[in-house]
Design an enzyme around this catalytic site. Structure first.
Site, PDB file in Angstrom:
ATOM      1  N   GLU A 121     -43.228  19.442   2.353  1.00  0.00           N
ATOM      2  CA  GLU A 121     -44.745  19.195   2.420  1.00  0.00           C
ATOM      3  C   GLU A 121     -45.170  18.075   1.767  1.00  0.00           C
ATOM      4  OE1 GLU A 121     -47.214  22.334   0.718  1.00  0.00           O
ATOM      5  OE2 GLU A 121     -45.891  23.985   1.493  1.00  0.00           O
TER       6      GLU A 121
ATOM      7  N   GLU B  23     -42.631  27.080  -3.399  1.00  0.00           N
ATOM      8  CA  GLU B  23     -43.137  26.279  -4.764  1.00  0.00           C
ATOM      9  C   GLU B  23     -42.917  27.102  -5.913  1.00  0.00           C
ATOM     10  OE1 GLU B  23     -47.137  24.969  -3.678  1.00  0.00           O
ATOM     11  OE2 GLU B  23     -46.191  23.261  -2.332  1.00  0.00           O
TER      12      GLU B  23
END
Ligand code: IFM
Length: 444
Positions: free
Chosen positions: A355, A170
């Site tokens: 995710e 991320e």
């Protein structure tokens, strides 16, 4: 159980289901000779983390990993996405490795393989060693080499058994959330630090990918978090604000890695603060990948805020039902991102949802946790994945965030993302209704 759907049979042959976690959120950083991290430092500052909670004990996964991997296997997952703690392996960030840390990841890897789980490793899931934070952390260009060097040390030990490797989890969180919004370690609110971190995250991704390739490792990818950006209202100003937010959050990192260019609006806004010579780094940043991972949770409603500093934006509350995090539930954003990512950035490259999941205020009642909301959530997002596949997007797998409740960063332990409930006093694990639903849906 909400309905008898058999999840696996709804997806193409070979589609992989996995559970995801990260090291600092579950392991218990106080165990096994790990060095200090900037999350320990951030948590020790006033008001940064709810109740000043930290990852010292977390889920005690360092000692309970066998039990936890049994829960991954018994739910019917094919793969386990985990991360390695830089400071556990290299307590000072560089230099002499901690043998206990290397041994731990060696044991963990073998324990996955013994259970038939594919190991998906992330090298950096946010816990920067404090010694490197002291040197400027993500503001320092040298972090690209530091991460590549760490990659060589840890992959020199376990790389031979990894199914897939990603350097960084991320990029937006590492850079913007942590250096502009100040909500994650190191907690800066500094435009210059942000610009540098944004570029250095891309550079570190590429440099580390090259180092892994040079070691002969394969199945290398990148993991990007995306958030759908809606204009807060039907005005041109709001549309322009939402487009700018989209560029900062989504297009900057995907654009850098897959197109070798940053969005023009961002270059205009941040240009003065980007590190000198940034334009010359794209050969490294665009080092080819074998897959692309998308982490997707929610959408935002973006309005112009001319009274605030660049990018002059603010987020407004949206109308959709929300999770315990206050995040709107918007599965169509996942479908749209899958279509857009393939069309604009990745083409035929295999995509994975690395995710997706929700926090819910789960409680144990008579030994069970009835998280029907999570079951509905996961089903809705899996439907969105199926829709994207039906439209030709090469989506090859889905990882649930998360295997078990864990340290949810600045909001501590009360936001529960797990398919398995964790009592943080006793460390007792209780599989929730969603875990049982997955188990019945994933059985062969
Ligand atoms: O817990 C985090 C994880 O560390 C990164 N992706 C989002 C999750 C939920 O906030």
């Amino acid at each position: 159980m909400s309905h008898p759907t058999h999840l696996r049979s709804q997806f193409p042959n070979g589609f992989r289901f996995g559970a995801a976690t990260s090291s600092y959120q579950i392991e218990g950083h106080q165990f096994g000779g790990a060095g200090r991290t900037h999350w320990d430092d951030f948590a020790a500052g006033p008001g940064n983390v709810v109740r000043a909670e930290h990852g010292g004990q977390a889920c005690d996964h360092y000692n309970r990993y066998e039990e936890d991997l049994d829960l991954v296997k018994d739910a019917g997952f094919d793969a386990y996405r985990f991360s390695v703690s830089w400071a556990r392996v290299l307590p000072e960030g560089r230099g002499t490795p901690n043998p206990e840390g290397l041994d731990f990841y060696d044991r963990l890897t073998d324990a996955m393989l013994e259970r038939g789980l594919d190991p998906w490793v992330t090298l950096y899931h946010w816990e920067l060693p404090s010694a490197l934070a002291d040197l400027g952390g993500w503001r320092n260009r040298d972090i690209a080499m530091w991460l590549a060097d760490f990659a060589e040390v840890i992959m020199g030990r376990i790389g031979d058994r990894m199914h897939a490797i990603a350097p960084i989890n991320e990029p937006w969180c590492v850079a913007w959330l942590s250096h502009y919004l100040g909500l994650h370690a190191p907690g800066l609110r500094d435009i210059r630090a942000t610009a540098r971190a944004m570029h250095h995250v891309c550079l570190a991704h590429g440099t580390t990918t090259q180092a892994l390739r040079a070691m002969g490792l394969s199945n290398l990818g990148g993991v990007f978090n995306l958030e759908w950006s809606h204009p807060a209202d039907d005005t041109d100003d709001a549309r322009e604000a939402a487009a700018l937010y989209d560029d900062i959050y989504n297009n900057f990192f995907l654009g850098g890695v897959f197109k070798g260019a940053y969005p023009e609006r961002i270059v205009q806004g941040l240009g003065a603060h980007l590190p000198g010579g940034w334009e010359n780094d794209f050969d490294t940043i665009t080092t080819p990948l074998d897959w692309c991972g998308l982490n997707y949770y929610t959408c935002s409603r973006i309005a112009p805020a001319p009274e605030t500093p660049w990018p002059h934006l603010r987020a407004e509350e949206g109308p959709l039902p929300k999770t315990q995090m206050g995040w709107e539930i918007y599965p169509d954003g996942l479908k749209q991102f899958l279509l857009r990512t393939a069309q604009e950035f990745t083409g035929d490259l295999p995509l994975f949802i690395t995710e997706n999941g929700m926090a819910n205020a789960d409680v144990v009642t008579n030994g069970t946790v009835d998280d029907q909301a999570r079951i509905s959530f996961v089903q809705a997002y899996l439907n969105a994945v199926q829709d994207a596949i039906a439209e030709g997007v090469p989506v090859n797998g889905y990882f649930l965030w998360s295997l078990m409740d864990n340290f949810e960063w600045a909001v501590g332990y009360e936001k529960r993302f797990g398919a398995v409930h964790v009592d943080f006093e006793t460390q007792k694990r209780t599989p929730k209704a969603s875990w049982h639903w997955l188990k019945s849906g994933l059985s062969e």
